[in-house]
Design an enzyme around this catalytic site. Structure first.
Site, PDB file in Angstrom:
ATOM      1  CG  LEU A  13      38.569  44.601  29.544  1.00 16.70           C
ATOM      2  CD1 LEU A  13      39.882  44.389  29.709  1.00 16.70           C
ATOM      3  CD2 LEU A  13      38.614  45.829  28.386  1.00 16.70           C
ATOM      4  CG  LEU A  50      34.652  32.829  37.669  1.00 22.93           C
ATOM      5  CD1 LEU A  50      35.622  33.868  37.482  1.00 22.93           C
ATOM      6  CD2 LEU A  50      35.053  31.834  36.708  1.00 22.93           C
ATOM      7  N   GLY A  70      37.086  36.963  33.856  1.00 21.78           N
ATOM      8  CA  GLY A  70      36.113  36.969  35.116  1.00 21.78           C
ATOM      9  C   GLY A  70      36.848  37.269  36.304  1.00 21.78           C
ATOM     10  N   GLY A  71      36.328  37.963  37.403  1.00 17.99           N
ATOM     11  CA  GLY A  71      36.877  38.157  38.564  1.00 17.99           C
ATOM     12  C   GLY A  71      36.937  39.347  38.876  1.00 17.99           C
ATOM     13  CB  SER A 109      46.534  43.246  36.185  1.00 21.23           C
ATOM     14  OG  SER A 109      46.421  44.781  36.607  1.00 21.23           O
ATOM     15  CE1 TYR A 134      42.351  42.734  39.631  1.00 22.68           C
ATOM     16  CE2 TYR A 134      44.158  44.426  39.475  1.00 22.68           C
ATOM     17  CZ  TYR A 134      43.128  43.748  38.918  1.00 22.68           C
ATOM     18  OH  TYR A 134      42.867  43.693  37.378  1.00 22.68           O
ATOM     19  NE  ARG A 172      48.840  53.798  36.347  1.00 24.48           N
ATOM     20  CZ  ARG A 172      47.986  52.805  35.928  1.00 24.48           C
ATOM     21  NH1 ARG A 172      46.785  53.172  35.754  1.00 24.48           N
ATOM     22  NH2 ARG A 172      48.283  51.640  36.228  1.00 24.48           N
TER      23      ARG A 172
END
Ligand code: NAI
Ligand code: 15L
Length: 264
Positions: A13, A50, A70-71, A109, A134, A172
């Protein structure tokens, strides 16, 4: 804005957004733990983990807004999730507080609410039912954003992004797809809207088969313009819909909900 920081710039992204949000500020500060190349005249790159609080503090200094991509972006073991997403997010908000950042776009998310059933209508007020460590870490980020709004007046748009890829590639995604252009428009509205406070919005295009209602986020003035229906024939030709026992048929979060804890 003079300088907009985007973390996760080397990711899918981050790469897709560089051209789409570059016009929101005079300069883009891109950051990631992984390298990024082909910088334009108005972009700079700062490598940063981070999880490193002092590095994040220096990263955020002199910026006017943050797009936090980020992550770790999928399920992983607790150490990895904790370091990249829990510590990482805390470090971003603490640096934002210290350096007077007014507004943040936080890439949350759909896995914050992944244990709801497909077809259940959810909105930004729906209580979290994380489907993974997550998803839990993303719920933490949303609550952290809320704390920093209530206590310090830092505004956040927490986008519970569905599936943001160039095109929907499975059944989906006919419900969850978010086009890159619609994501770019959502980030633009995050920084253009008069007041966002603490807003949770579902990041999906105008999909006919969508599950999410963004009425509580109407003040953003975001109107997605793409739809997964454009690709329905292509998706259906590529394979049959999942059967009733498949994770995709049981939970919105699909395989994330079915997966066990990862131990290393
Ligand atoms: P990605 O995995 O391609 O990009 C994430 C970036 O974060 C990577 O470049 C990675 O190097 C960087 N990163 C990981 N750990 C880091 C650390 N400790 N310090 C600094 N950088 C670190 O993921 P993608 O697809 O670009 O997603 C971006 C964000 O949006 C993620 O936070 C993800 O959770 C979220 N999101 C994405 C969705 C999608 O459909 N692509 C759906 C829902 C949420
Ligand atoms: C996410 O949160 C992930 O970052 C992305 O890779 C996809 O798995 C997406 O959710 C999804 O649910 O399709």
């Amino acid at each position: 804005m003079k300088r907009l920081l985007m973390t996760g710039a080397a990711g899918n992204l981050g790469k897709a957004m560089r051209t789409r949000i570059g016009n929101l500020a005079d300069a883009l500060r891109l950051s990631d733990i992984a390298p990024t190349s082909d910088l334009t005249d108005t972009e700079e790159f700062v490598a940063c983990d981070l999880a490193d609080a002092s590095a994040v503090d220096a990263l955020v200094r002199d910026c006017d807004g943050i797009v936090h991509f980020g992550g770790r972006s999928v399920e992983d073991d607790w150490q990895t999730i904790r370091s990249a997403n829990i510590d990482g997010c805390f470090n971003i908000y603490e640096a934002a507080r210290k350096h007077g950042i007014g507004r943040i776009f936080y890439a949350s998310s759909n896995h914050v609410t992944g244990f709801y059933r497909p077809g259940e209508r959810l909105d930004g007020n729906t209580a979290p039912r994380p489907d993974s460590l997550y998803g839990l870490s993303k719920a933490f980020g949303e609550d952290l954003a809320r704390l920093y709004w209530d206590k310090f007046g830092i505004e956040s748009v927490c986008a519970r992004i569905g599936s943001s890829f160039p095109r929907p590639t499975n059944h989906r995604m006919l419900s969850t797809w978010l086009s890159h252009d619609d994501l770019g428009r959502l980030i633009e509205r995050t920084f253009a809207a008069k007041r966002v406070g603490w807003t949770v919005v579902y990041g999906a295009s105008a999909n006919q088969a969508g599950w999410w209602d963004n009425t509580p986020a109407a003040h953003l003035g975001w109107a997605p313009q793409d739809t997964a229906e454009t690709y329905r024939a292509e998706v259906e030709a590529a394979g049959n819909p999942p059967g009733p026992e498949a994770p995709e048929s049981r939970w919105q979060g699909a395989t994330f909900a079915a997966q066990s804890i990862i131990e290393r």
